[in-house]
Design an enzyme around this catalytic site. Structure first.
Site, short mmCIF file in Angstrom:
data_model
loop_
_atom_site.label_atom_id
_atom_site.label_comp_id
_atom_site.label_asym_id
_atom_site.label_seq_id
_atom_site.Cartn_x
_atom_site.Cartn_y
_atom_site.Cartn_z
CB SER A 99 -0.91 0.00 1.24
OG SER A 99 -1.52 1.26 1.42
CE1 TYR A 142 -4.37 -2.12 4.62
CE2 TYR A 142 -3.65 0.12 4.13
CZ TYR A 142 -4.04 -1.13 3.70
OH TYR A 142 -4.11 -1.41 2.35
#
Length: 338
Positions: A127, A152
């Protein structure tokens, strides 16, 4: 190719599986239909795949190591694309353990299965969030990404380290893709396009963080899946020019491993995104300007040059076109009258 795609009930996974099937490849689709968001939407995505020639639907949790090992042993995929994950920066502030289960344990069980049953190329989703406190724009895979700002992001950075270790120890050709803000039809309800569309049509205010001073590298989903498809037949090799005294984090001199950005390579203002959505919906948003949220960053900008040179990847969908297609899908799926 026989491609095992995890997260096929998800936004990117469903679109990738459909593209691969259309190109004549076999797809083993794995998803556990997590209730993180509307399961009916996930079922609707899968319904477009189930029944197509070459598609195998598997309902399973990727963190179930025995199930994944058995799946690899039985079906022997030639390639893997791991898109299954617990997503969302803000949700990680509320439910941190769901991230270690899906993102850490899940990837580990897949790497172990690929160790036992070798594949030609193991691709996994990282990401743009891993860049965290880094402010050197555009974001380059060859620069530091050591300061994530959310759990995350930290799990995605851990995924990159885990993958490098397995590529080194067990010669698994591995590519990590750092995704930048993906949008389009069949998108996630927890992401800005659908959150904003829902609120605008209901006459509710939309929350605009950092008082609107946000920029994102919005990338249309069809461009994303085209890039993944082009990358699959191109596994990495050990980089003979890698210098251990000045190590490049995007490649490796001891493993068939690489990290690539996949984005449009063009940041756009959040306020411009909102204005474009307003025009497509024919409604004006009520904007609730708010401070920056914990774990978020003010801007993202992908340097996707490496992926472009390697594959010919060329994201070309203009923002107005992509949003118009999203609204067309939204109106049809939710039976909305504009």
């Amino acid at each position: 190719m026989k491609v095992l795609v995890t997260g096929t009930a998800g936004f990117i996974g469903a679109n990738l599986a459909g593209r691969l099937l259309g190109a004549g490849h076999e797809v083993i689709g794995v998803d556990n239909l997590s209730p993180y968001y509307d399961v009916a939407l996930k079922e609707a995505r899968l319904a477009r795949l189930i029944g197509q020639s070459g598609y195998l639907d598997v309902r399973a949790d990727i963190a179930d190591r025995d199930r994944m090992m058995a799946l690899f042993a039985e079906h022997k995929p030639s390639h893997v694309v791991n898109l299954a994950a617990q997503a969302g920066v803000r949700y990680s502030l509320k439910e941190p353990f769901s991230y270690t289960h899906s993102n850490i344990d899940g990837l580990l069980s897949l790497l172990e299965a690929a160790r036992a049953h070798p594949v030609a190329h193991f691709v996994f989703a990282s990401s743009s969030s891993v860049y965290g406190a880094n402010r050197q724009m555009p974001y380059s895979e060859h620069k530091s990404a050591e300061h994530p700002l959310s759990l995350y992001a930290a799990t995605k950075k851990a995924n990159e380290l885990m993958a490098h270790t397995y590529a080194h120890l067990f010669a698994i050709p591995t590519t990590g893709l750092r995704f930048f803000t993906v949008y389009g039809p069949w998108g996630r309800p927890d992401m800005a396009p659908m959150l904003f569309a829902d609120a605008i049509l209901a006459g509710r205010p939309i929350n605009v963080f950092n008082h609107g001073e946000m920029r994102r590298d919005f990338t249309y989903v069809d461009d994303i899946v085209a890039g993944i498809e082009a990358l699959l037949p191109l596994p990495p090799e050990v980089d003979p020019s890698w210098d251990p005294d000045a190590p490049d984090p995007a490649t490796s001199g001891v493993a068939p491993y690489r990290i690539l950005n996949i984005g449009k390579n063009r940041p756009e203002a959040l306020m411009e995104f909102i204005e474009t959505l307003e025009k497509a919906l024919g409604r004006e948003a009520i904007k609730n300007l708010m401070p920056m949220q914990a774990g978020d960053v003010p801007a993202t900008w992908a340097d996707s040059g490496d992926l472009m040179r390697l594959t010919g990847y060329a994201p070309e969908t203009p923002l107005a076109t992509g949003i118009a297609r999203f609204v067309e899908w939204y109106v049809d799926y939710f039976r909305v009258t504009l």
